[in-house]
Scaffold this active site. Structure first.
Site, PDB file in Angstrom:
ATOM      1  N   LYS A   1       0.621   3.281  -3.101  1.00 47.00           N
ATOM      2  CA  LYS A   1      -0.545   4.118  -3.377  1.00 47.00           C
ATOM      3  C   LYS A   1      -0.188   5.607  -3.401  1.00 47.00           C
ATOM      4  O   LYS A   1      -0.778   6.383  -4.152  1.00 47.00           O
ATOM      5  CB  LYS A   1      -1.622   3.861  -2.318  1.00 47.00           C
ATOM      6  CG  LYS A   1      -2.188   2.456  -2.335  1.00 47.00           C
ATOM      7  CD  LYS A   1      -3.097   2.199  -1.136  1.00 47.00           C
ATOM      8  CE  LYS A   1      -3.655   0.784  -1.136  1.00 47.00           C
ATOM      9  NZ  LYS A   1      -4.471   0.496   0.057  1.00 47.00           N
TER      10      LYS A   1
ATOM     11  N   TYR B   1      -2.235  -3.000 -10.773  1.00 48.03           N
ATOM     12  CA  TYR B   1      -2.298  -2.746  -9.330  1.00 48.03           C
ATOM     13  C   TYR B   1      -1.500  -3.789  -8.546  1.00 48.03           C
ATOM     14  O   TYR B   1      -0.746  -3.455  -7.628  1.00 48.03           O
ATOM     15  CB  TYR B   1      -3.758  -2.734  -8.881  1.00 48.03           C
ATOM     16  CG  TYR B   1      -3.937  -2.497  -7.399  1.00 48.03           C
ATOM     17  CD1 TYR B   1      -3.645  -1.261  -6.837  1.00 48.03           C
ATOM     18  CD2 TYR B   1      -4.401  -3.510  -6.559  1.00 48.03           C
ATOM     19  CE1 TYR B   1      -3.807  -1.034  -5.471  1.00 48.03           C
ATOM     20  CE2 TYR B   1      -4.571  -3.292  -5.209  1.00 48.03           C
ATOM     21  CZ  TYR B   1      -4.272  -2.049  -4.664  1.00 48.03           C
ATOM     22  OH  TYR B   1      -4.431  -1.838  -3.321  1.00 48.03           O
TER      23      TYR B   1
ATOM     24  N   SER C   1       0.801  -1.230   0.000  1.00 47.89           N
ATOM     25  CA  SER C   1       0.000   0.000   0.000  1.00 47.89           C
ATOM     26  C   SER C   1       0.834   1.280   0.000  1.00 47.89           C
ATOM     27  O   SER C   1       0.292   2.355  -0.271  1.00 47.89           O
ATOM     28  CB  SER C   1      -0.953   0.014   1.201  1.00 47.89           C
ATOM     29  OG  SER C   1      -2.011  -0.887   1.001  1.00 47.89           O
TER      30      SER C   1
ATOM     31  N   TYR D   1      -4.049   3.324   7.536  1.00 46.92           N
ATOM     32  CA  TYR D   1      -5.307   2.603   7.561  1.00 46.92           C
ATOM     33  C   TYR D   1      -6.261   3.241   8.576  1.00 46.92           C
ATOM     34  O   TYR D   1      -6.267   4.459   8.726  1.00 46.92           O
ATOM     35  CB  TYR D   1      -5.079   1.107   7.849  1.00 46.92           C
ATOM     36  CG  TYR D   1      -4.126   0.446   6.878  1.00 46.92           C
ATOM     37  CD1 TYR D   1      -4.279   0.611   5.506  1.00 46.92           C
ATOM     38  CD2 TYR D   1      -3.074  -0.350   7.325  1.00 46.92           C
ATOM     39  CE1 TYR D   1      -3.415   0.005   4.611  1.00 46.92           C
ATOM     40  CE2 TYR D   1      -2.203  -0.963   6.430  1.00 46.92           C
ATOM     41  CZ  TYR D   1      -2.375  -0.784   5.081  1.00 46.92           C
ATOM     42  OH  TYR D   1      -1.522  -1.378   4.203  1.00 46.92           O
TER      43      TYR D   1
END
Length: 298
Positions: free
Chosen positions: A57, A182, A54, A234
């Site tokens: 991102k 992705y 992540s 998160y």
């Protein structure tokens, strides 16, 4: 400090729902710091490569903003934090308009990744890798194909998110192509030092600390750091902001990218995760570092 916080690693678990990530030694912990004048300080298991997951991102968001502009990007993804897990589908069902709340959750990241310019998956991946090479100063960074394949084989929920967004018109084009990009994006393999150097660019308002070249516009760097503060850890982002106060983005490989504005970049690796998907030792270590040197931006 690494030795002190390494003892906490036994309190978490590696992300074994992605089989390749489940093979990593949970006791590893390392940190690299890169100041804006180029000084590097490292401790612990910093030579062990890991995938960005992540953390990628943030860089996909920066590239999409540079490629397509804010209006296009924020037409498909929102700017608000969420109290739900990073892979939750519930807000897509209940929000109006039905688009992901922010680019740091899986649905939002998939939507953002779909906006990267390029004719093919390989074209887009090549541009993203080139961007990572430039930000980190490391041209050897590549995709860990075993991890990317492992994610591809087990990512049923991400496929559900993509199909849901396709139905609502958030995604256009081939879902399998978007997801293939992705998964490979998440599989980009780095070290703590690579993350620290990327963090230093973000801390330096998007400017390379060695050459002075503007790697991304100032406003793009600021948008990325803002999302790192509000959504980067998160659904523990608020707690992290209070206790650590550093713009940061975590990944389920155990990596954390940090950027202390106008001071330094930080890269942490500790694959043992808490229940929210953040590195147990890494978060604790960053809290001690932040408090000792007063790095909180608040």
């Amino acid at each position: 400090m690494v030795e002190e916080h390494q003892m906490l690693c036994c309190e978490g678990e590696v992300a074994d729902y992605i089989p390749e990530l489940g093979k990593v030694d949970p006791s590893l912990l390392g940190v690299s710091v890169c100041t804006l004048d180029g000084e590097v300080v490292e401790a612990g298991d910093t030579s062990r490569p890991f995938t960005m997951q992540s953390i990628s991102k943030v860089l996909a968001l920066a590239l999409a903003l540079m490629d397509r502009g804010e209006d296009v990007v924020f037409d498909v993804v929102g700017m608000e934090p969420t109290g739900d897990p990073f892979n939750s589908i519930i807000k897509l069902e209940t929000m109006n308009p039905r688009k992901p709340l922010n680019p740091m959750i899986n649905a939002g990241a998939i939507a953002v990744t779909s906006l990267i310019n390029g004719q093919t998956v390989n074209d887009k991946l090549g541009r993203l890798l080139q961007f990572v090479h430039e930000l980190s100063g490391n041209t050897k960074i590549s995709v860990n194909e075993k991890v990317a394949r492992s994610e591809h084989e087990t990512a049923h929920l991400n496929r559900a998110l993509a199909h849901f967004m396709k139905e609502d018109g958030v995604l256009t084009g081939s879902i399998e192509d978007i997801l293939a990009l992705y998964f490979q994006q998440c599989g980009i393999e780095v070290t703590c030092l690579d993350l620290a150097r990327i963090g230093a660019v973000l801390a330096n308002e998007g400017k390379d600390i060695a050459s002075g070249r503007q790697m991304m516009p100032v406003h793009v760097a600021r948008i990325c750091k803002t999302f790192m503060v509000t959504c980067g850890m998160y659904n523990a982002s608020g707690e992290f902001a209070i206790h650590v106060g550093i713009p940061a983005k975590s990944g389920v490989s155990g990596g954390i990218l940090g950027a202390v504005p106008f001071q330094l970049g930080i890269g942490v690796f500790g694959p043992s995760l808490d229940e929210k998907g953040n590195s147990v030792g890494g978060v604790s270590l960053l809290e001690s570092i932040s408090k000792r040197w007063d790095f909180s931006i608040f």
